[in-house]
Design a protein around this motif. Structure first.
Motif, mmCIF file in Angstrom:
data_model
loop_
_atom_site.group_PDB
_atom_site.id
_atom_site.type_symbol
_atom_site.label_atom_id
_atom_site.label_comp_id
_atom_site.label_asym_id
_atom_site.label_seq_id
_atom_site.Cartn_x
_atom_site.Cartn_y
_atom_site.Cartn_z
ATOM 1 N N ALA A 78 -22.305 -11.694 50.701
ATOM 2 C CA ALA A 78 -23.713 -12.012 50.451
ATOM 3 C C ALA A 78 -24.469 -12.220 51.756
ATOM 4 O O ALA A 78 -23.966 -12.881 52.670
ATOM 5 C CB ALA A 78 -23.804 -13.259 49.580
ATOM 6 N N GLU A 79 -25.624 -11.637 51.835
ATOM 7 C CA GLU A 79 -26.535 -11.761 52.971
ATOM 8 C C GLU A 79 -26.057 -11.069 54.250
ATOM 9 O O GLU A 79 -26.676 -11.222 55.295
ATOM 10 C CB GLU A 79 -26.857 -13.233 53.272
ATOM 11 C CG GLU A 79 -27.388 -14.017 52.093
ATOM 12 C CD GLU A 79 -28.767 -13.572 51.629
ATOM 13 O OE1 GLU A 79 -29.667 -13.429 52.474
ATOM 14 O OE2 GLU A 79 -28.943 -13.365 50.417
ATOM 15 N N SER A 80 -24.998 -10.273 54.196
ATOM 16 C CA SER A 80 -24.527 -9.582 55.403
ATOM 17 C C SER A 80 -25.523 -8.535 55.886
ATOM 18 O O SER A 80 -25.444 -8.090 57.030
ATOM 19 C CB SER A 80 -23.166 -8.924 55.176
ATOM 20 O OG SER A 80 -23.283 -7.803 54.320
ATOM 21 N N ARG A 89 -35.863 -7.022 50.301
ATOM 22 C CA ARG A 89 -35.591 -8.013 51.339
ATOM 23 C C ARG A 89 -36.125 -7.575 52.702
ATOM 24 O O ARG A 89 -35.853 -8.200 53.717
ATOM 25 C CB ARG A 89 -34.078 -8.291 51.432
ATOM 26 C CG ARG A 89 -33.463 -8.873 50.165
ATOM 27 C CD ARG A 89 -33.982 -10.256 49.808
ATOM 28 N NE ARG A 89 -33.724 -11.250 50.814
ATOM 29 C CZ ARG A 89 -32.643 -12.045 50.839
ATOM 30 N NH1 ARG A 89 -31.725 -11.946 49.916
ATOM 31 N NH2 ARG A 89 -32.511 -12.932 51.793
ATOM 32 N N VAL A 90 -36.897 -6.477 52.718
ATOM 33 C CA VAL A 90 -37.542 -5.975 53.933
ATOM 34 C C VAL A 90 -39.041 -5.940 53.674
ATOM 35 O O VAL A 90 -39.497 -5.261 52.753
ATOM 36 C CB VAL A 90 -37.032 -4.567 54.300
ATOM 37 C CG1 VAL A 90 -37.756 -4.030 55.521
ATOM 38 C CG2 VAL A 90 -35.531 -4.577 54.524
ATOM 39 N N ASP A 100 -36.072 -10.114 55.717
ATOM 40 C CA ASP A 100 -36.913 -11.286 55.492
ATOM 41 C C ASP A 100 -36.398 -12.546 56.191
ATOM 42 O O ASP A 100 -37.094 -13.544 56.254
ATOM 43 C CB ASP A 100 -37.117 -11.539 53.997
ATOM 44 C CG ASP A 100 -35.820 -11.714 53.232
ATOM 45 O OD1 ASP A 100 -34.719 -11.575 53.820
ATOM 46 O OD2 ASP A 100 -35.899 -11.984 52.027
ATOM 47 N N ARG A 101 -35.205 -12.493 56.759
ATOM 48 C CA ARG A 101 -34.684 -13.612 57.555
ATOM 49 C C ARG A 101 -34.596 -13.271 59.034
ATOM 50 O O ARG A 101 -33.912 -13.942 59.799
ATOM 51 C CB ARG A 101 -33.319 -14.043 57.037
ATOM 52 C CG ARG A 101 -33.404 -14.719 55.694
ATOM 53 C CD ARG A 101 -32.157 -15.462 55.398
ATOM 54 N NE ARG A 101 -32.242 -16.064 54.075
ATOM 55 C CZ ARG A 101 -31.211 -16.479 53.401
ATOM 56 N NH1 ARG A 101 -30.000 -16.372 53.903
ATOM 57 N NH2 ARG A 101 -31.373 -17.003 52.215
#
Length: 118
Positions: A47-49, A62-63, A99-100
């Protein structure tokens, strides 16, 4: 004619590299081809990689300001690169920021050559 390339998969189901399906669809014919496929390496399928270099392809939602990815159907011969067999098809945009704040680039579709998940 418009074609849609869909990749679906579950990750972290068990040890090792998790595979999914890559399919081509169009409005008039539906699904025309399906291949076994993966995204990233076994050690980067979590997750989140997708925020990290070497992680999975970031999902478009998420972009920021990315409604979808596109594929350049003009092949790039990269079989001299470890892990790539035959042609490489670029995924655009070339570079995205998640987004991060993760900076990711140089995405593509290719057949693996002795480096599954590359």
């Amino acid at each position: 004619m418009n074609y849609f390339l869909l990749f679906t998969s579950h990750f972290d189901r068990d040890q090792g590299l998790d595979y999914g399906r890559l399919s081509i669809r169009n409005w008039s014919q539906g699904t025309t081809h399906i291949w076994k496929a993966t995204s990233s390496y076994a050690t980067k399928q979590y997750a989140e990689s997708f925020h990290e270099r070497g992680g999975m392809l970031p999902p478009d939602y998420r972009v920021k300001n990315l409604p979808f990815y596109t594929i350049n159907t003009q092949p790039v011969p990269l079989d001299h690169i470890k892990g790539v067999e035959g042609n490489f098809y670029q995924i655009f945009p070339f570079e995205v920021i998640t987004d991060r704040g993760g900076k990711r680039s140089d995405f593509g579709i290719h057949k693996d050559a002795n480096a599954p998940g590359s």
